[in-house]
Design a protein around this motif. Sequence first.
Motif, PDB file in Angstrom:
ATOM      1  N   ARG A   1     -18.363 -23.232  31.780  1.00 54.57           N
ATOM      2  CA  ARG A   1     -18.457 -24.045  33.250  1.00 54.57           C
ATOM      3  C   ARG A   1     -18.673 -23.237  34.595  1.00 54.57           C
ATOM      4  NH1 ARG A   1     -12.164 -25.539  32.090  1.00 54.57           N
ATOM      5  NH2 ARG A   1     -12.428 -26.367  33.780  1.00 54.57           N
ATOM      6  N   ASP A   2     -18.572 -21.755  34.116  1.00 55.09           N
ATOM      7  CA  ASP A   2     -18.883 -21.049  35.066  1.00 55.09           C
ATOM      8  C   ASP A   2     -20.210 -21.591  36.148  1.00 55.09           C
ATOM      9  OD1 ASP A   2     -16.183 -19.687  35.173  1.00 55.09           O
ATOM     10  OD2 ASP A   2     -16.926 -18.354  34.231  1.00 55.09           O
ATOM     11  N   THR A   3     -20.895 -21.178  34.693  1.00 57.01           N
ATOM     12  CA  THR A   3     -22.714 -21.152  35.306  1.00 57.01           C
ATOM     13  C   THR A   3     -23.065 -23.249  36.150  1.00 57.01           C
ATOM     14  OG1 THR A   3     -23.163 -20.304  33.232  1.00 57.01           O
ATOM     15  CG2 THR A   3     -25.246 -21.206  34.062  1.00 57.01           C
ATOM     16  N   ALA A   4     -22.320 -24.055  35.241  1.00 49.60           N
ATOM     17  CA  ALA A   4     -22.557 -25.292  36.278  1.00 49.60           C
ATOM     18  C   ALA A   4     -22.102 -25.263  37.112  1.00 49.60           C
ATOM     19  CB  ALA A   4     -21.696 -26.609  35.076  1.00 49.60           C
ATOM     20  N   ARG A   5     -20.926 -24.325  37.350  1.00 47.41           N
ATOM     21  CA  ARG A   5     -20.337 -24.500  38.939  1.00 47.41           C
ATOM     22  C   ARG A   5     -21.231 -23.708  39.362  1.00 47.41           C
ATOM     23  NH1 ARG A   5     -15.826 -22.049  37.699  1.00 47.41           N
ATOM     24  NH2 ARG A   5     -14.725 -24.740  36.868  1.00 47.41           N
ATOM     25  N   ALA A   6     -22.488 -22.206  39.434  1.00 44.21           N
ATOM     26  CA  ALA A   6     -22.725 -22.047  40.212  1.00 44.21           C
ATOM     27  C   ALA A   6     -23.877 -22.463  40.787  1.00 44.21           C
ATOM     28  CB  ALA A   6     -23.092 -20.614  39.685  1.00 44.21           C
ATOM     29  N   ARG A   7     -24.515 -23.877  39.880  1.00 38.14           N
ATOM     30  CA  ARG A   7     -25.333 -23.846  40.050  1.00 38.14           C
ATOM     31  C   ARG A   7     -25.406 -25.603  40.906  1.00 38.14           C
ATOM     32  NH1 ARG A   7     -29.899 -22.304  40.336  1.00 38.14           N
ATOM     33  NH2 ARG A   7     -31.693 -23.893  40.204  1.00 38.14           N
ATOM     34  N   GLY A   8     -24.362 -25.888  40.491  1.00 42.31           N
ATOM     35  CA  GLY A   8     -23.835 -27.364  41.507  1.00 42.31           C
ATOM     36  C   GLY A   8     -24.020 -28.705  39.862  1.00 42.31           C
ATOM     37  N   ALA A   9     -24.280 -28.056  39.119  1.00 43.84           N
ATOM     38  CA  ALA A   9     -24.435 -29.085  37.647  1.00 43.84           C
ATOM     39  C   ALA A   9     -23.433 -30.029  36.989  1.00 43.84           C
ATOM     40  CB  ALA A   9     -25.095 -28.729  36.594  1.00 43.84           C
ATOM     41  N   HIS A  10     -24.024 -30.485  36.453  1.00 46.54           N
ATOM     42  CA  HIS A  10     -23.015 -31.089  35.992  1.00 46.54           C
ATOM     43  C   HIS A  10     -22.512 -31.159  34.183  1.00 46.54           C
ATOM     44  CE1 HIS A  10     -22.619 -33.944  38.728  1.00 46.54           C
ATOM     45  NE2 HIS A  10     -23.762 -34.090  39.037  1.00 46.54           N
ATOM     46  N   LEU A  11     -21.493 -31.036  33.560  1.00 45.29           N
ATOM     47  CA  LEU A  11     -21.159 -30.165  32.487  1.00 45.29           C
ATOM     48  C   LEU A  11     -21.164 -32.228  31.699  1.00 45.29           C
ATOM     49  CD1 LEU A  11     -18.277 -28.383  32.465  1.00 45.29           C
ATOM     50  CD2 LEU A  11     -21.027 -27.937  31.984  1.00 45.29           C
ATOM     51  N   LEU A  12     -21.434 -32.252  30.341  1.00 47.95           N
ATOM     52  CA  LEU A  12     -21.360 -33.831  29.467  1.00 47.95           C
ATOM     53  C   LEU A  12     -21.311 -32.548  28.129  1.00 47.95           C
ATOM     54  CD1 LEU A  12     -22.747 -36.501  28.698  1.00 47.95           C
ATOM     55  CD2 LEU A  12     -25.065 -35.811  28.373  1.00 47.95           C
ATOM     56  N   PRO A  13     -20.113 -32.919  27.733  1.00 50.13           N
ATOM     57  CA  PRO A  13     -20.165 -32.633  26.762  1.00 50.13           C
ATOM     58  C   PRO A  13     -20.127 -33.978  25.124  1.00 50.13           C
ATOM     59  CG  PRO A  13     -17.969 -33.743  27.662  1.00 50.13           C
ATOM     60  CD  PRO A  13     -18.892 -32.980  28.837  1.00 50.13           C
ATOM     61  N   ASN A  14     -20.582 -33.364  24.217  1.00 49.02           N
ATOM     62  CA  ASN A  14     -20.574 -34.428  23.351  1.00 49.02           C
ATOM     63  C   ASN A  14     -19.237 -34.033  21.794  1.00 49.02           C
ATOM     64  OD1 ASN A  14     -21.664 -32.183  21.252  1.00 49.02           O
ATOM     65  ND2 ASN A  14     -23.071 -32.059  22.838  1.00 49.02           N
ATOM     66  N   THR A  15     -19.737 -35.466  21.169  1.00 53.84           N
ATOM     67  CA  THR A  15     -18.677 -35.492  20.298  1.00 53.84           C
ATOM     68  C   THR A  15     -19.582 -34.799  18.954  1.00 53.84           C
ATOM     69  OG1 THR A  15     -19.210 -37.748  19.640  1.00 53.84           O
ATOM     70  CG2 THR A  15     -17.672 -36.820  21.129  1.00 53.84           C
ATOM     71  N   ALA A  16     -20.455 -33.799  18.946  1.00 55.70           N
ATOM     72  CA  ALA A  16     -21.353 -33.607  17.201  1.00 55.70           C
ATOM     73  C   ALA A  16     -20.440 -33.101  16.363  1.00 55.70           C
ATOM     74  CB  ALA A  16     -22.454 -32.569  17.743  1.00 55.70           C
ATOM     75  N   GLY A  17     -21.081 -33.371  14.973  1.00 56.41           N
ATOM     76  CA  GLY A  17     -20.410 -32.775  14.031  1.00 56.41           C
ATOM     77  C   GLY A  17     -19.409 -34.584  13.632  1.00 56.41           C
ATOM     78  N   CYS A  18     -18.992 -35.794  14.311  1.00 58.65           N
ATOM     79  CA  CYS A  18     -17.909 -36.700  14.299  1.00 58.65           C
ATOM     80  C   CYS A  18     -18.004 -37.264  12.998  1.00 58.65           C
ATOM     81  CB  CYS A  18     -17.457 -37.197  15.857  1.00 58.65           C
ATOM     82  SG  CYS A  18     -16.566 -36.114  16.396  1.00 58.65           S
ATOM     83  N   ARG A  19     -17.438 -38.122  12.612  1.00 60.29           N
ATOM     84  CA  ARG A  19     -17.745 -38.697  11.481  1.00 60.29           C
ATOM     85  C   ARG A  19     -17.560 -40.032  11.132  1.00 60.29           C
ATOM     86  NH1 ARG A  19     -21.073 -35.014  11.864  1.00 60.29           N
ATOM     87  NH2 ARG A  19     -22.058 -33.784   9.083  1.00 60.29           N
ATOM     88  N   SER A  20     -16.619 -40.517  12.383  1.00 62.36           N
ATOM     89  CA  SER A  20     -15.987 -41.652  12.736  1.00 62.36           C
ATOM     90  C   SER A  20     -15.750 -41.568  13.840  1.00 62.36           C
ATOM     91  CB  SER A  20     -14.281 -41.557  11.555  1.00 62.36           C
ATOM     92  OG  SER A  20     -13.874 -40.774  12.579  1.00 62.36           O
ATOM     93  N   ALA A  21     -15.818 -43.538  13.907  1.00 57.73           N
ATOM     94  CA  ALA A  21     -15.260 -43.807  15.304  1.00 57.73           C
ATOM     95  C   ALA A  21     -14.325 -42.938  16.231  1.00 57.73           C
ATOM     96  CB  ALA A  21     -15.431 -45.213  15.502  1.00 57.73           C
ATOM     97  N   ARG A  22     -13.116 -42.867  15.010  1.00 55.03           N
ATOM     98  CA  ARG A  22     -11.693 -42.680  15.611  1.00 55.03           C
ATOM     99  C   ARG A  22     -11.562 -41.284  15.941  1.00 55.03           C
ATOM    100  NH1 ARG A  22      -5.795 -42.342  11.308  1.00 55.03           N
ATOM    101  NH2 ARG A  22      -5.315 -41.652  12.788  1.00 55.03           N
ATOM    102  N   GLU A  23     -12.569 -40.749  15.006  1.00 60.46           N
ATOM    103  CA  GLU A  23     -12.678 -38.801  15.147  1.00 60.46           C
ATOM    104  C   GLU A  23     -12.648 -38.453  17.161  1.00 60.46           C
ATOM    105  OE1 GLU A  23     -14.524 -34.751  13.245  1.00 60.46           O
ATOM    106  OE2 GLU A  23     -15.021 -36.751  12.378  1.00 60.46           O
ATOM    107  N   ALA A  24     -14.388 -39.073  16.725  1.00 55.94           N
ATOM    108  CA  ALA A  24     -15.550 -39.100  18.116  1.00 55.94           C
ATOM    109  C   ALA A  24     -14.380 -38.899  19.704  1.00 55.94           C
ATOM    110  CB  ALA A  24     -16.188 -39.898  18.627  1.00 55.94           C
TER     111      ALA A  24
END
Length: 275
Positions: A73-96
């Motif tokens: 978060r700090d690095t993104a803020r300093a660089r003016g970048a956007h964060l893109l979280p992902n749902t890696a590791g999920c095995r179902s739509a509900r979990e994701a």
Amino acid sequence: MLPPNPTTPPDDTWRIGDTVLHSRFLLGTAGYPSPQALQDAIVASGSQVLTLGLKRTLALPGGGDNGFVQIIRDTARARGAHLLPNTAGCRSAREAVTLAHMARELLGTHWIKLEVVGDEQTLQPDPFELVDAARQLVADGFEVLPYCTDDLVSGQRLVDAGCRVLMPWAAPIGSGLGLLNPWALRTLRARLPGVTLIVDAGLGAPSHAAAALELGFDAVLLNSAVSQSRDPVGMAAAFRDAVAGGRAGFRAGLMATSDVAIATTPVGGQPFVLL
């Protein structure tokens, strides 16, 4: 925000949703040898979008916090970048869907890279669960970037569900094999001209990234090829330049291919003399 890459024409922008971007290189943040190496690689990449997997990041032994999310978060803020979280590791739509809502609350972004894996060995996305999750998350106000295969019909179903961006694989995650099926990727680009397409997963060399941009894809996302190299910072810079070169080649217009030789200096039927 980050200034445009000096090698990028000023009018050569693209979008994720309503956000205008200049860099076409999205960078993952997992597996770096140190936080400093990660931060230096981000700077070298020029990336404006950084991905992070919350399911694996938050699943620490004993439930402790190693501060990784805050570093990103700090690095993104300093660089003016956007964060893109992902749902890696999920095995179902509900979990994701559940994890996506957690990510939005934790990171304050409605962007989500949607991953729902259906096979443990290849980590191939589950097309049915993926569409179900995408439809729900779009309805919940997310900008959904689904990690999918290069199958055209699956991609069309995701677009029908409301996705404005698709992230088809080039090869299985972490394989480094490059573009295994250029024909399928070209077909996606041709049949979905109004959709933002980002090649994700399987890129192992800068030349692979250049090839993806030469096909007309809008951007590439990768992680292991940089984080697992001997020199993550140098490799990030190499991919940055390859992406710029591939895009420039696409814009300039690649020559047509031919199965036979074509003389570069045609010879006429009559001799002539320059006076």
